[in-house]
Every structure is written in structure tokens, then in C-alpha cells.
Motif scaffolding. Structure first.
Motif, PDB file in Angstrom:
ATOM      1  N   TYR A 121       0.820  -1.212   0.000  1.00 43.71           N
ATOM      2  CA  TYR A 121       0.000   0.000   0.000  1.00 43.71           C
ATOM      3  C   TYR A 121       0.857   1.266   0.000  1.00 43.71           C
ATOM      4  O   TYR A 121       0.452   2.300  -0.522  1.00 43.71           O
ATOM      5  CB  TYR A 121      -0.923  -0.007   1.220  1.00 43.71           C
ATOM      6  N   THR A 122       2.046   1.190   0.563  1.00 38.16           N
ATOM      7  CA  THR A 122       2.930   2.360   0.626  1.00 38.16           C
ATOM      8  C   THR A 122       3.526   2.719  -0.732  1.00 38.16           C
ATOM      9  O   THR A 122       4.056   3.807  -0.903  1.00 38.16           O
ATOM     10  CB  THR A 122       4.084   2.106   1.618  1.00 38.16           C
ATOM     11  N   PRO A 178       3.367   3.762  -4.682  1.00 38.86           N
ATOM     12  CA  PRO A 178       2.442   4.454  -5.583  1.00 38.86           C
ATOM     13  C   PRO A 178       1.831   3.524  -6.641  1.00 38.86           C
ATOM     14  O   PRO A 178       0.791   3.842  -7.219  1.00 38.86           O
ATOM     15  CB  PRO A 178       3.314   5.527  -6.246  1.00 38.86           C
ATOM     16  N   ASN A 238       0.654   0.538  -6.026  1.00 37.48           N
ATOM     17  CA  ASN A 238      -0.382  -0.298  -5.431  1.00 37.48           C
ATOM     18  C   ASN A 238      -1.712  -0.065  -6.145  1.00 37.48           C
ATOM     19  O   ASN A 238      -2.051   1.066  -6.488  1.00 37.48           O
ATOM     20  CB  ASN A 238      -0.503   0.047  -3.944  1.00 37.48           C
ATOM     21  N   GLN A 283      -4.739   0.159  -5.292  1.00 32.69           N
ATOM     22  CA  GLN A 283      -5.650   1.151  -4.713  1.00 32.69           C
ATOM     23  C   GLN A 283      -5.185   2.577  -5.030  1.00 32.69           C
ATOM     24  O   GLN A 283      -6.003   3.457  -5.332  1.00 32.69           O
ATOM     25  CB  GLN A 283      -5.730   0.952  -3.207  1.00 32.69           C
ATOM     26  N   ARG A 284      -3.875   2.787  -4.962  1.00 30.03           N
ATOM     27  CA  ARG A 284      -3.322   4.111  -5.286  1.00 30.03           C
ATOM     28  C   ARG A 284      -3.559   4.435  -6.767  1.00 30.03           C
ATOM     29  O   ARG A 284      -3.912   5.560  -7.126  1.00 30.03           O
ATOM     30  CB  ARG A 284      -1.821   4.129  -4.996  1.00 30.03           C
ATOM     31  N   GLN A 287      -7.187   5.374  -7.494  1.00 27.65           N
ATOM     32  CA  GLN A 287      -7.505   6.744  -7.085  1.00 27.65           C
ATOM     33  C   GLN A 287      -6.998   7.750  -8.116  1.00 27.65           C
ATOM     34  O   GLN A 287      -7.714   8.696  -8.478  1.00 27.65           O
ATOM     35  CB  GLN A 287      -6.904   7.036  -5.709  1.00 27.65           C
ATOM     36  N   ARG A 288      -5.771   7.532  -8.600  1.00 28.75           N
ATOM     37  CA  ARG A 288      -5.221   8.446  -9.607  1.00 28.75           C
ATOM     38  C   ARG A 288      -6.037   8.398 -10.894  1.00 28.75           C
ATOM     39  O   ARG A 288      -6.302   9.421 -11.521  1.00 28.75           O
ATOM     40  CB  ARG A 288      -3.753   8.093  -9.899  1.00 28.75           C
TER      41      ARG A 288
END
Length: 240
Positions: free
Chosen positions: A28-29, A31, A33, A35-36, A39-40
Motif C-alpha cells: 500500500y505504501t 504508488p 499499489n 488502490q493508489r 484513485q489516480r
């Protein structure tokens, strides 16, 4: 979606007309990932295409657990006539376990809430030892297993924790198909094994509830694939 996801699950989305982006599995940490990245993408779509978008952010969006608290917990309590003694399920976002746990305990503080954790996840050790430490090799299950405390997990009320490995999961899934006619997916297999373990610990006469949250149609590439099962040392159902 991570590119290690079962092909059948990808096909479902594509067949529904989705524009699917596959990415490498990353923490998750990172970029990268999924989920990241999602979102972008939502932000880019709105900016570049002029299309209003909504990014659900189900891991960090606390509306997730709050609605389970208001709806799922109430449904479970009412359908058991308030005679429920224990609830357990696995953790993906954490919304179901947190919301149902808070909701049920608000009605009866004696109801036990348990985390059932899949192989390769950190939640079993977190709730039993207070350490975010993985237990076992990475699992063949999808959609569950967590290595961090999401916003939806911050208020989670857990009395006990159970660990389910892949062999236990696949064995109960094959048994349920053969004896009960239930064609369930891997997350459901973990949940059911957790409920069985909780029932054994609490003893006879107790009512234990879990969630049957997926079906096997998404996972036939793994659950009924002899090569995959053999390669991972998992049992093969006798009808294959």
C-alpha cells in the motif's frame, strides 16, 4: 486490479464493459499499489474526460463499516432472534468485521467477535499477539488478508482470532459442494472454517454466524484446476 488475480474474475469485469487496468502487486505504501492507481485514474478521468467520477476507496472510507453496523449487524441480530453468541469473518477492507462487531456488541456486549485470518496475512498475529506479522506463505485466496490497519479496522472489536490455511479452506469448499450443494468461493471457505473453530471453542448450544461472501464461479481457475492444486500441494476433489 493486481495482475495475479484469477483470470475468471477479470473476465467478469470485462464482460460487463469495464475498462480494466492490471498492475503489479505492490504494498500500500507504493504508488503502484492498485488502490493508489485506482484513485489516480479516477482523478485523471474527471480532469481529462470531464466525466464526474466517484472513487469508493473502500479500505479507508469509513462509511464501509458504518453501514455494516447499521444494517448487517441488525439483520443478523434480528434473524437469530437475538440468540447469537459469536460472529466471525475474514478481513479484506475490515469493514464487515468492524461494523458487524460494533453493531452486535451494542445490542449485547457478551456476543463474541472473532477475526478469521487467511494464510499469509498479518491479522491473526495482530489480534492475538499485537504484532503486524505475517503467518504462513502467501495464500491462494483473493480479496482477503491484510498487512496493515486500514481506517475501517481502527475501531474493530475482536475477542479472539483464528488462523485458516489453504488446505483447510479448499477441503471445506469441496466438502460443501459435495454434501450441501453450496458452490462457494475461497473467502467463504476461510469464513466457514473460522466459524467451525469458533463453534468448537465456545462449545455446544451456541449460535455462530459468518458471511458467505463469494461463489466459486470467480475462482474455477484455481479451485478446479488440477495443475494448480497439485503445484500448490492442495487436495483435488474426487469428482475431477
Amino acid at each position: 486490479m493486481p495482475n495475479i488475480t484469477a483470470p475468471s474474475k477479470r473476465d467478469i469485469l470485462r464482460n460487463m464493459g469495464a475498462e480494466l487496468h492490471l498492475v503489479d502487486p505492490k504494498p500500500y505504501t507504493d504508488p503502484g499499489n492498485y488502490q493508489r492507481v485506482s484513485q489516480r485514474l479516477a482523478e485523471e478521468i474527471e480532469k481529462e474526460r470531464g466525466v464526474k467520477t466517484f472513487w469508493a476507496g473502500q479500505f479507508e472510507n469509513t462509511a464501509n463499516y458504518q453501514f455494516h453496523e447499521q444494517t448487517t449487524a441488525k439483520e443478523i441480530y434480528n434473524q437469530t432472534n437475538g440468540k447469537i453468541n459469536g460472529f466471525t469473518c475474514s478481513i479484506g477492507t475490515g469493514g464487515t468485521l468492524t461494523g458487524v462487531g460494533i453493531g452486535l456488541k451494542s445490542k449485547d456486549k457478551n456476543i463474541k467477535i472473532s477475526c478469521t485470518d487467511s494464510q499469509g496475512s498479518s491479522m491473526y498475529n495482530y489480534f492475538s499477539k499485537g504484532k503486524l506479522e505475517k503467518k504462513g506463505e502467501p495464500s491462494f485466496t483473493e480479496g482477503i488478508g491484510q498487512a496493515r490497519i486500514t481506517k475501517n479496522l481502527e475501531n474493530c472489536l475482536v475477542d479472539m482470532s483464528y488462523y485458516v490455511d489453504d488446505r483447510e479452506c479448499i477441503q471445506i469448499l469441496h466438502k460443501l459442494i459435495k454434501t450441501e450443494g453450496l458452490f462457494l468461493g475461497t473467502s467463504s471457505g476461510v469464513n466457514i472454517m473460522g466459524a467451525i473453530k469458533m463453534a468448537k471453542e465456545l462449545g455446544p448450544g451456541n449460535t455462530i454466524v459468518t458471511i458467505l461472501c463469494d461463489d466459486a464461479n470467480k475462482y474455477y481457475d484455481k479451485m478446479f484446476n488440477k495443475d494448480f492444486l497439485n503445484a500448490n500441494g492442495l487436495p483435488i476433489p474426487d469428482w475431477l
